[in-house]
Design a protein around this motif. Structure first.
Motif, short mmCIF file in Angstrom:
data_model
loop_
_atom_site.label_atom_id
_atom_site.label_comp_id
_atom_site.label_asym_id
_atom_site.label_seq_id
_atom_site.Cartn_x
_atom_site.Cartn_y
_atom_site.Cartn_z
N PHE A 17 -5.27 4.64 0.38
CA PHE A 17 -4.36 3.98 1.05
C PHE A 17 -4.89 2.50 1.16
O PHE A 17 -3.88 1.47 0.86
CB PHE A 17 -3.84 4.79 1.94
N ARG B 274 -10.60 5.27 1.60
CA ARG B 274 -9.10 6.08 2.10
C ARG B 274 -8.21 4.92 0.93
O ARG B 274 -8.06 3.78 0.22
CB ARG B 274 -8.25 5.15 2.99
N PRO C 170 0.47 -1.56 -0.33
CA PRO C 170 0.23 0.31 -0.19
C PRO C 170 0.62 1.13 0.17
O PRO C 170 2.03 1.10 0.39
CB PRO C 170 -0.78 -0.07 1.53
N ARG C 171 0.22 2.54 -0.97
CA ARG C 171 1.16 3.66 -0.93
C ARG C 171 0.05 4.95 -0.41
O ARG C 171 -0.79 4.45 -1.35
CB ARG C 171 2.02 3.88 -1.72
N PRO C 172 0.52 6.25 -0.58
CA PRO C 172 -0.50 6.70 0.45
C PRO C 172 -0.78 7.64 -1.15
O PRO C 172 -0.13 7.46 -1.92
CB PRO C 172 0.52 8.09 0.20
N LYS C 173 -2.13 8.07 -1.75
CA LYS C 173 -2.65 8.46 -2.83
C LYS C 173 -3.75 9.55 -2.50
O LYS C 173 -4.27 9.78 -1.61
CB LYS C 173 -3.54 7.32 -3.41
N ASP D 195 -4.78 -1.15 -2.32
CA ASP D 195 -3.95 -2.15 -2.07
C ASP D 195 -4.66 -3.83 -1.84
O ASP D 195 -4.43 -4.51 -2.14
CB ASP D 195 -3.34 -1.86 -0.91
#
Length: 317
Positions: A93, A91, A38-41, A97
């Protein structure tokens, strides 16, 4: 050389949805993305019931919190207009994912830099080879730049720039608010609560109109922050917003050239009225996968150009 029948470049909702549908049809597929999940978006994360239906997400299946909005609050020149509907916030994030994991396809961390056509195959950076290539890498997708930019150039008038921030916040108002025309804003500003006490605020503006008016996006950001403080919605917060850009739908759309496709923001499919892109991303991913499996024509003409349609259809329901 690593081979697959289909390679998808980009693992956002468009790419992961396309991969999920191809996997269901037992099509060999690899998904490439330059960063791990996962990663910030940076995204308001606003989705509709139609998106959940298209993704076959049943009640209770999604493992993270999905906030439900029973109405949206529109603000025009100080006048509040509540509209009854049913929409959701997630979210990115978590959402991105989860979609990747659910697809069940092989995901490789790789930043695509060069693509060339060699006979019936596409060669990516001299490492990967495929028969079908799907560009789902967003506005700056390498597939778009390599094969589609010359035949489907983007218009400056359709460019949107957004500035927003998502952060943990113990908000007191759990409804969505949308502000239009404040400070002659050529777009709108938003306040979108999310599950587990997260909040997303931001603005999306038509870049060319803003530039013609001699404004910049930070002027509008400061206007939004002052409004939120004045309304007591957000206070004592040191903001660190992030920006992104993308393009609205155009009437001329070339989304397939031979066995190459573009989907989601790589195809510039954000709705004209609300600048929303998740729904279009999901539906275009499904349509591209269907073409690869069945040979049917890939066209985005059936994808809604406007968000208001779905908002008011939910009101009627």
């Amino acid at each position: 050389m690593i081979d697959a029948k289909v390679i998808i470049v980009g693992g956002g909702p468009a790419g992961s949805t396309c991969a999920w549908k191809l996997k269901q049809s037992n099509v060999p597929v690899i998904l490439l993305d330059k960063k791990p999940f996962p990663r910030p978006k940076t995204c308001a994360g606003w989705i509709t019931p139609e998106v959940l239906a298209a993704l076959h997400i049943r009640k209770g299946e999604y493992p993270y919190h999905m906030l439900v909005f029973r109405r949206l609050n529109y603000h025009f020149y100080g006048c509040k207009i509540p509209v009854r509907t049913k929409q959701f916030s997630i979210r990115r994030f978590e959402f991105d994912d989860w979609l990747i994991q659910r697809s069940g396809v092989q995901v490789i961390e790789h930043h695509v830099k060069q693509i060339r056509k060699e006979g019936r195959h596409f060669i990516i950076d001299g490492i990967y080879r495929c028969e079908y290539l799907v560009g789902a890498g967003g506005t700056n997708c390498c597939v778009y730049r390599t094969f589609f930019r010359s035949v489907n150039p983007r218009k400056a008038a359709n460019k949107i720039i957004a500035l927003e921030e998502e952060f943990p916040y113990d908000y007191s108002d759990d409804e969505c608010h949308l502000w239009f025309f404040d400070n002659k804003l050529p777009g709108y500003a938003w306040y979108v609560p999310k599950g587990n006490s997260y909040l997303n605020i931001g603005i999306g503006v038509k870049y060319l109109k803003m530039k013609q008016r001699g404004q910049n996006i930070f002027e509008h950001w400061n206007c939004l922050v002052e409004k939120l403080n004045g309304l007591g919605l957000v206070h004592r917060k040191h903001f660190q917003p992030k920006g992104c850009s993308y393009f609205l739908r155009d009437r001329q759309e070339t989304v397939q050239i031979g066995y190459a496709f573009v989907i989601g923001d790589a195809a510039s499919l954000a709705t004209i009225d609300m600048e929303e892109g998740i729904g279009a991303a999901v539906h275009s991913g499904i349509l591209a996968a269907r073409t690869i499996v069945t040979g049917q024509l890939y066209s985005t003409q059936t994808i809604d150009r406007y968000s208001f349609k779905n908002i008011f259809l939910q009101f009627i329901k």
